[in-house]
Design a protein around this motif. Structure first.
Motif, mmCIF file in Angstrom:
data_model
loop_
_atom_site.group_PDB
_atom_site.id
_atom_site.type_symbol
_atom_site.label_atom_id
_atom_site.label_comp_id
_atom_site.label_asym_id
_atom_site.label_seq_id
_atom_site.Cartn_x
_atom_site.Cartn_y
_atom_site.Cartn_z
ATOM 1 N N LEU A 149 73.714 33.230 13.411
ATOM 2 C CA LEU A 149 74.027 34.004 15.429
ATOM 3 C C LEU A 149 72.773 34.512 15.910
ATOM 4 O O LEU A 149 72.526 34.108 17.258
ATOM 5 N N LEU A 150 71.727 34.980 15.403
ATOM 6 C CA LEU A 150 70.431 35.372 15.524
ATOM 7 C C LEU A 150 70.063 34.026 16.674
ATOM 8 O O LEU A 150 68.799 33.972 17.026
ATOM 9 N N ILE A 192 68.075 43.857 18.083
ATOM 10 C CA ILE A 192 65.775 43.204 18.064
ATOM 11 C C ILE A 192 65.960 41.844 18.306
ATOM 12 O O ILE A 192 65.344 42.092 19.245
ATOM 13 N N THR A 193 66.788 41.264 18.332
ATOM 14 C CA THR A 193 66.676 39.641 18.380
ATOM 15 C C THR A 193 66.321 39.753 20.080
ATOM 16 O O THR A 193 65.872 39.223 21.139
ATOM 17 N N THR A 194 67.836 40.058 20.766
ATOM 18 C CA THR A 194 67.743 39.799 22.098
ATOM 19 C C THR A 194 66.184 40.755 22.809
ATOM 20 O O THR A 194 65.853 40.165 24.344
ATOM 21 N N ARG A 195 66.297 41.905 22.352
ATOM 22 C CA ARG A 195 65.328 42.408 23.136
ATOM 23 C C ARG A 195 63.810 41.807 23.297
ATOM 24 O O ARG A 195 63.362 41.693 23.369
ATOM 25 N N LEU A 196 63.512 41.487 21.447
ATOM 26 C CA LEU A 196 62.039 40.424 21.317
ATOM 27 C C LEU A 196 62.434 38.831 21.938
ATOM 28 O O LEU A 196 61.213 38.434 22.438
ATOM 29 N N ALA A 197 64.293 38.447 22.480
ATOM 30 C CA ALA A 197 63.434 37.060 23.221
ATOM 31 C C ALA A 197 62.775 37.473 24.565
ATOM 32 O O ALA A 197 63.418 36.386 25.024
ATOM 33 N N LEU A 198 64.092 38.511 25.371
ATOM 34 C CA LEU A 198 63.355 39.318 26.608
ATOM 35 C C LEU A 198 61.970 38.977 26.658
ATOM 36 O O LEU A 198 61.870 38.682 27.826
ATOM 37 N N ASP A 199 61.523 39.800 25.882
ATOM 38 C CA ASP A 199 59.662 39.615 25.800
ATOM 39 C C ASP A 199 59.304 38.441 25.970
ATOM 40 O O ASP A 199 58.727 38.358 26.977
ATOM 41 N N LEU A 255 66.330 30.799 25.402
ATOM 42 C CA LEU A 255 64.593 30.679 25.367
ATOM 43 C C LEU A 255 65.128 29.360 25.676
ATOM 44 O O LEU A 255 63.099 28.562 26.266
ATOM 45 N N GLY A 256 65.330 28.494 25.395
ATOM 46 C CA GLY A 256 65.351 26.583 25.605
ATOM 47 C C GLY A 256 65.345 26.251 23.983
ATOM 48 O O GLY A 256 64.628 24.541 24.875
ATOM 49 N N ARG A 257 64.195 26.646 23.659
ATOM 50 C CA ARG A 257 62.628 25.779 22.615
ATOM 51 C C ARG A 257 63.496 26.445 21.528
ATOM 52 O O ARG A 257 63.958 27.742 21.313
ATOM 53 N N ALA A 258 63.558 25.314 20.073
ATOM 54 C CA ALA A 258 64.128 25.975 19.035
ATOM 55 C C ALA A 258 62.459 26.814 17.995
ATOM 56 O O ALA A 258 62.988 27.510 18.070
ATOM 57 N N ALA A 259 61.888 26.094 19.093
ATOM 58 C CA ALA A 259 60.510 27.138 18.096
ATOM 59 C C ALA A 259 60.330 28.570 18.898
ATOM 60 O O ALA A 259 59.672 29.305 17.547
ATOM 61 N N ASP A 260 60.512 28.174 19.821
ATOM 62 C CA ASP A 260 60.388 29.856 20.305
ATOM 63 C C ASP A 260 61.638 30.770 19.151
ATOM 64 O O ASP A 260 61.274 32.039 18.802
ATOM 65 N N ALA A 261 62.776 29.825 19.203
ATOM 66 C CA ALA A 261 63.555 30.597 19.003
ATOM 67 C C ALA A 261 63.795 31.057 17.809
ATOM 68 O O ALA A 261 64.352 32.554 17.173
ATOM 69 N N GLU A 262 62.916 30.363 17.014
ATOM 70 C CA GLU A 262 62.289 30.824 15.216
ATOM 71 C C GLU A 262 61.961 31.281 15.273
ATOM 72 O O GLU A 262 61.465 32.368 13.992
ATOM 73 N N PHE A 275 71.335 25.297 15.432
ATOM 74 C CA PHE A 275 71.797 26.393 16.746
ATOM 75 C C PHE A 275 72.482 27.102 17.244
ATOM 76 O O PHE A 275 72.206 27.735 18.392
ATOM 77 N N ALA A 276 73.770 26.603 16.786
ATOM 78 C CA ALA A 276 74.719 26.731 17.546
ATOM 79 C C ALA A 276 75.355 28.099 17.837
ATOM 80 O O ALA A 276 75.689 28.653 18.565
ATOM 81 N N GLY A 277 75.112 28.638 16.398
ATOM 82 C CA GLY A 277 75.465 30.245 15.944
ATOM 83 C C GLY A 277 76.583 29.717 15.908
ATOM 84 O O GLY A 277 77.186 29.192 14.692
ATOM 85 N N THR A 278 77.182 30.863 15.345
ATOM 86 C CA THR A 278 78.925 31.250 14.094
ATOM 87 C C THR A 278 79.689 31.926 15.463
ATOM 88 O O THR A 278 79.158 32.932 16.131
ATOM 89 N N VAL A 279 80.853 31.584 15.738
ATOM 90 C CA VAL A 279 82.448 31.970 16.294
ATOM 91 C C VAL A 279 83.268 32.089 15.079
ATOM 92 O O VAL A 279 83.528 30.822 14.045
ATOM 93 N N PRO A 280 84.885 32.939 15.204
ATOM 94 C CA PRO A 280 85.884 32.691 14.687
ATOM 95 C C PRO A 280 86.334 31.542 14.260
ATOM 96 O O PRO A 280 87.173 31.537 13.429
ATOM 97 N N ASP A 281 87.147 31.146 15.467
ATOM 98 C CA ASP A 281 87.876 30.441 15.639
ATOM 99 C C ASP A 281 87.232 29.087 16.901
ATOM 100 O O ASP A 281 86.584 29.085 17.282
#
Length: 295
Positions: free
Chosen positions: A16-17, A60-67, A25-32, A92-98
């Motif tokens: 999810l994070l 936490i993740t959202t605020r770090l990504a915003l910065d 961010l649009g970049r894998a390395a930045d996301a990781e 990199f998709a994330g997770t959802v229930p259905d």
């Protein structure tokens, strides 16, 4: 029953994070890197005070990504040519229930939507990702962004309207998209102008991201004729047994990975019209964005 460790809890929420950070961010390395920094914050936190680990970690993740996004904006203003997100796989998709939500999740990571998200403000982008892609309640998003719920609703409405006006109206069936992509690549590789013109919508667009490091248009190319002639010229340079086309899935959609001498050279993805023609071609050729692509 054993209590989950800090690592167990974090790893449970890592997909999810990662999905949130990549869409921001649009970049894998930045996301990781963002997720790794979130882990450091989590491991140092007084977790006895954390009532909802999922909400805490997303905050936490959202605020770090915003910065990080605010810092990246200055770099992207000087980027050579059009910008496209780094191609990524399902991890990199994330997770959802259905299943219904999974379709929304796939669309939210597409090239088309991520390009539109670049035109949003950082806060609008964060709200859109958390609300539209992952379905977080407005109250939870407000806590994550330290904003009033009413302000978050306004940001969400503005972002939703902006994205809705600019993203493709038609969501192609994956098999249809795969078949059109392969026909398109075959026509391009054979420099078959007639076949290309038949496949491309008259007002088709081509967005090529090279970062100035490979051959690609420095502006978005418009009209089927211009695109067909450009691709025929590129095909002449790539002709030979060293070229290989590999079926892949990138950013939630069928795509083709072009290998040159066994190395990733280009990722090709297309948007499809309701009439079954190609509305937009995305070419990622920047070597930096292909460095993590596995063959």
């Amino acid at each position: 029953m054993a209590t989950d460790t800090a690592t167990d809890v974090f790893e449970e929420h890592r997909p999810l994070l990662t999905g949130v950070a990549y869409r921001m961010l649009g970049r894998a390395a930045d996301a990781e890197d963002t997720v790794q920094e979130a882990w450091l914050r989590w491991s140092a936190a007084d977790r006895a005070e954390v009532l909802e680990p999922r909400a805490y970690l997303v905050r936490i993740t959202t605020r770090l990504a915003l910065d990080r996004l605010r810092k990246l904006r200055a770099q992207r203003e000087t980027y050579v040519g059009p910008w496209l997100p780094e191609p990524v796989g399902p991890e990199f998709a994330g997770t959802v229930p259905d299943a219904g939500d999974r379709a929304v999740l796939a669309e939210s990571v597409s090239f088309a939507v991520l390009v539109v998200l670049e035109s949003l403000s950082p806060l609008e982008r964060a709200v859109f990702v958390l609300r539209e892609a992952f379905g977080f309640p407005y109250a939870e998003i407000a806590r994550a962004l330290d904003r009033e719920p009413a302000a978050v609703r306004q940001l969400a409405a503005r972002a939703r309207r902006h994205v809705g006006e600019r993203k493709p109206r038609y969501r192609a069936d994956p098999e249809e998209q795969r078949e059109l992509t392969e026909r398109f690549l075959a026509a391009a590789a054979g420099a078959d102008l007639g076949a290309l013109l038949e496949l491309l919508a008259p007002d088709a667009r081509l967005v090529g991201d090279s970062g100035g490091r490979a051959k690609a248009p420095l502006r978005v190319m418009e009209s089927a004729g211009k695109i067909a002639r450009f691709l025929a010229a590129v095909a002449g340079e790539l002709d030979g047994p060293a070229v290989e086309f590999v079926r892949r899935e990138f950013n939630g959609a069928p795509a083709v990975l072009v290998l040159l001498d066994g190395r990733p050279d280009t990722v090709v993805s297309v948007d499809v019209t309701a009439e079954g023609r190609i509305a937009c071609v995305y070419l990622v050729r920047n070597p930096e964005k292909l460095a993590a692509v596995t063959v």
